[in-house]
Write an enzyme that holds these catalytic residues in place. Structure first.
Site, PDB file in Angstrom:
ATOM      1  N   ASN A 105       0.836  -1.202   0.000  1.00 24.22           N
ATOM      2  CA  ASN A 105       0.000   0.000   0.000  1.00 24.22           C
ATOM      3  C   ASN A 105       0.866   1.245   0.000  1.00 24.22           C
ATOM      4  O   ASN A 105       1.673   1.395  -0.939  1.00 24.22           O
ATOM      5  CB  ASN A 105      -1.162  -0.054   1.007  1.00 24.22           C
ATOM      6  N   ASP A 106       0.744   2.143   0.942  1.00 21.57           N
ATOM      7  CA  ASP A 106       1.326   3.482   0.812  1.00 21.57           C
ATOM      8  C   ASP A 106       2.826   3.525   0.494  1.00 21.57           C
ATOM      9  O   ASP A 106       3.603   2.773   1.082  1.00 21.57           O
ATOM     10  CB  ASP A 106       1.188   4.253   2.136  1.00 21.57           C
TER      11      ASP A 106
ATOM     12  N   TYR B 186       3.546   1.296  10.619  1.00 20.79           N
ATOM     13  CA  TYR B 186       2.681   2.035   9.701  1.00 20.79           C
ATOM     14  C   TYR B 186       3.448   3.142   8.980  1.00 20.79           C
ATOM     15  O   TYR B 186       4.636   3.343   9.188  1.00 20.79           O
ATOM     16  CB  TYR B 186       1.472   2.579  10.473  1.00 20.79           C
ATOM     17  N   SER B 187       2.706   3.898   8.170  1.00 19.12           N
ATOM     18  CA  SER B 187       3.344   4.826   7.235  1.00 19.12           C
ATOM     19  C   SER B 187       4.144   5.933   7.907  1.00 19.12           C
ATOM     20  O   SER B 187       3.875   6.319   9.042  1.00 19.12           O
ATOM     21  CB  SER B 187       2.284   5.453   6.333  1.00 19.12           C
TER      22      SER B 187
ATOM     23  N   ASP C 241       1.040   8.556  10.451  1.00 18.01           N
ATOM     24  CA  ASP C 241       1.629   8.924   9.156  1.00 18.01           C
ATOM     25  C   ASP C 241       2.451  10.216   9.205  1.00 18.01           C
ATOM     26  O   ASP C 241       2.186  11.181   8.457  1.00 18.01           O
ATOM     27  CB  ASP C 241       0.532   9.029   8.065  1.00 18.01           C
TER      28      ASP C 241
HETATM   29  C1  FRU Z   1      -3.283   4.604   4.423  1.00 16.52           C
HETATM   30  C2  FRU Z   1      -3.008   3.897   5.737  1.00 16.52           C
HETATM   31  C3  FRU Z   1      -2.222   4.782   6.683  1.00 16.52           C
HETATM   32  C4  FRU Z   1      -1.549   3.776   7.577  1.00 16.52           C
HETATM   33  C5  FRU Z   1      -1.238   2.657   6.607  1.00 16.52           C
HETATM   34  C6  FRU Z   1      -1.304   1.276   7.173  1.00 16.52           C
HETATM   35  O1  FRU Z   1      -3.516   3.715   3.372  1.00 16.52           O
HETATM   36  O2  FRU Z   1      -4.208   3.469   6.326  1.00 16.52           O
HETATM   37  O3  FRU Z   1      -2.987   5.736   7.351  1.00 16.52           O
HETATM   38  O4  FRU Z   1      -0.404   4.277   8.179  1.00 16.52           O
HETATM   39  O5  FRU Z   1      -2.165   2.770   5.550  1.00 16.52           O
HETATM   40  O6  FRU Z   1      -0.889   0.346   6.234  1.00 16.52           O
END
Ligand code: FRU
Length: 490
Positions: free
Chosen positions: A41-42, A101-102, A164
């Site tokens: 993902n991110d 996480y991000s 984040d």
């Molecule tokens: C966005 C998110 C962030 C989080 C991450 C977890 O897509 O939900 O807010 O840090 O992905 O994977």
């Protein structure tokens, strides 16, 4: 064996077990960043460091769902050819048991430093979040800071959806934006400052849903990024909970921006309206960096949360990164251009010029394929609709249509007949001018369409069958002229 090594070994085992299954998928992309297996993902920690671009991403190696998140790590000298490096972060500590996480990356006294969110959930599903640091000496192995988390308490009035961190330096101080929500479930971005990346002090609320003159704009704002461009400040973020409104906000969650001025002493940003960055189907959580050449470059996740039914899951992988795009500001509007370096991939150029299409559909002999770049310049005549069909099957059942509706001044991406996967149509206003320029990047199962030198961009995944390679140009109810069409295989 320590917990970190154990978690990394476990991930590597499954990656090596499934790598060939993923590699065997026709829908694997040829020039985009993808997870070797599992879920991406991110984009995280994007930085140009000692002449090399480092890009990390949220990675769930074990499955194509959103599980325990690691940070995967890639690097590149040219933003085009990427090398897969060992996993950078695994969720091995008490402050990140449910995922690293991000977050972002900075150069602190010459040391590449990651700032990220440790995510923790207890048995009842209650969440805790902590902001953490990790550093590297060699650009490969990362060590977490001994006194993590550097942000343990958070200010009152916000929920534990607090994450984040995006960090930058200005006039000798570090600043950080965090995405969160108030206890009343209104999205917020907060600004913090620090002398040393370790002690953080709240400056204030940058912007938010129901804050100042802004009406309701979602219950949670994820992945903020704040930077200056052309003398103005730009805040990018991904709000959740905005309802669709005509052509706007049709994806499950959005990514957009404000342009304005940040007051560094109060944290408050005076800003204009919220504008979606990408007008297509799959685009979320963009992150930018300023590279050593002075360009503001952005990557985004070419996917969305809660959308895991892509056909690639059969091959044990899902999602990818967009192409790197250079951001420019014209007035209060962001323009996005594919980085120049992508020209390194060009092969076998084919060009046609001055073709008149009169209420018909035409095929140009040498223009077809599934991994290519196309530049098309249409000169408007009297056709009401004109455009291009990609990935056409011989029987006419499959096609992906990109076209301009002159009466309504709209550009349209229609993937209703694109094959497998999610369907739908996305539209966006493009004011009528004499010329419509399309710059298209097609990569097996992805499309990125840059319109009029980056005025708007449409991104989406498509899953046609591998025999559907046809490309057609068309005009309805009148004529259009193709001034120029060039194609390169990539
Ligand atoms: C966005 C998110 C962030 C989080 C991450 C977890 O897509 O939900 O807010 O840090 O992905 O994977």
């Amino acid at each position: 064996m320590d917990k970190n090594t154990e978690l990394i070994n476990k991930a590597n085992e499954i990656i090596e077990k499934n790598r060939d299954i993923a590699e065997g998928d026709y829908y694997r992309l040829k020039y985009h960043i993808m997870p070797p297996t599992g879920l991406l993902n991110d984009p995280n920690g994007f930085i140009h460091y000692k002449g090399e671009y480092h890009l990390f991403y949220q990675f769930h190696p074990f499955d194509t769902t959103h599980g325990l998140k690691y940070w995967a790590h890639m690097k590149s000298k040219d933003l085009v050819h990427w090398e897969e490096l060992p996993i950078a972060l695994a969720p091995s500590k008490w402050y990140e048991t449910h995922g690293c996480y991000s977050g972002s990356a900075v150069k602190n006294d010459g040391i590449l430093t990651l700032v990220y969110t440790g995510n923790v959930k207890d048995e009842e599903g209650n969440r805790e979040t902590y902001q953490c640091l990790a550093t590297t000496e060699d650009g490969i192995q990362f060590s977490k800071y001994d006194n993590n988390p550097v942000m343990y308490n958070q200010p009152e009035g916000y929920t534990r959806h607090f994450r984040d961190p995006k960090v930058w330096k200005k006039d000798g101080l570090w600043y950080m934006v965090i995405g969160t929500q108030t206890v009343k479930e209104e999205g917020r971005v907060l600004l913090f400052k620090s002398k040393d990346l370790k002690d953080w002090e709240l400056v204030g609320e940058v912007a938010g849903s129901n804050l100042n003159d802004l009406g309701y704009l979602g219950y949670m704002w994820e992945c903020p990024d704040l930077f200056s461009l052309n003398g103005k400040d730009v805040l990018i973020f991904s709000p959740q909970g905005i309802e669709a409104k005509g052509d706007l906000y049709n994806n499950i969650y959005q990514s957009g921006y404000f342009v304005g001025k940040l007051d560094y002493s109060t944290g408050k940003m005076e800003h204009g309206e919220f504008i979606e960055i990408d007008r297509g189907f799959e685009f979320y959580a963009p992150q930018t960096t300023l590279d050593e050449k002075g360009r503001r470059i952005m990557f985004a996740w070419m996917g969305l949360p809660e959308r895991e039914e892509h056909p690639t899951v059969e091959h044990k992988w899902i999602h990818a990164m967009t192409l790197p795009r250079v951001l420019e500001l014209k007035g209060s509007k962001l323009y996005q251009k594919p980085v120049e370096e992508l020209k390194l991939l060009r092969k076998d150029q084919v060009t046609y010029k001055d073709i008149l299409i009169d209420n018909e559909e035409i095929i140009l002999q040498k223009i077809s394929g599934d991994v290519l770049e196309l530049l098309v310049e249409f000169e408007l005549e009297d056709a009401n609709e004109f455009g291009i069909k990609l990935r056409c099957s011989e029987d006419g059942k499959e096609e992906t249509v990109l076209y301009y509706d002159r009466n309504n001044e709209k550009f349209i991406f229609d993937r209703n007949k694109s094959g497998k996967g999610y369907k739908g149509i996305r539209r966006c206003k493009i004011p009528n001018t004499n010329i419509l320029k399309l710059h298209i990047f097609m990569d097996r199962s992805s499309l990125e369409v840059f319109i009029n030198d980056g005025e708007e961009v449409f991104t989406g995944r498509i899953y046609p069958s591998k025999e559907s390679l046809g490309i057609k140009l068309f005009a309805k109810e009148g004529k259009v002229k193709i001034r120029n069409i060039s194609k390169w295989n990539l």
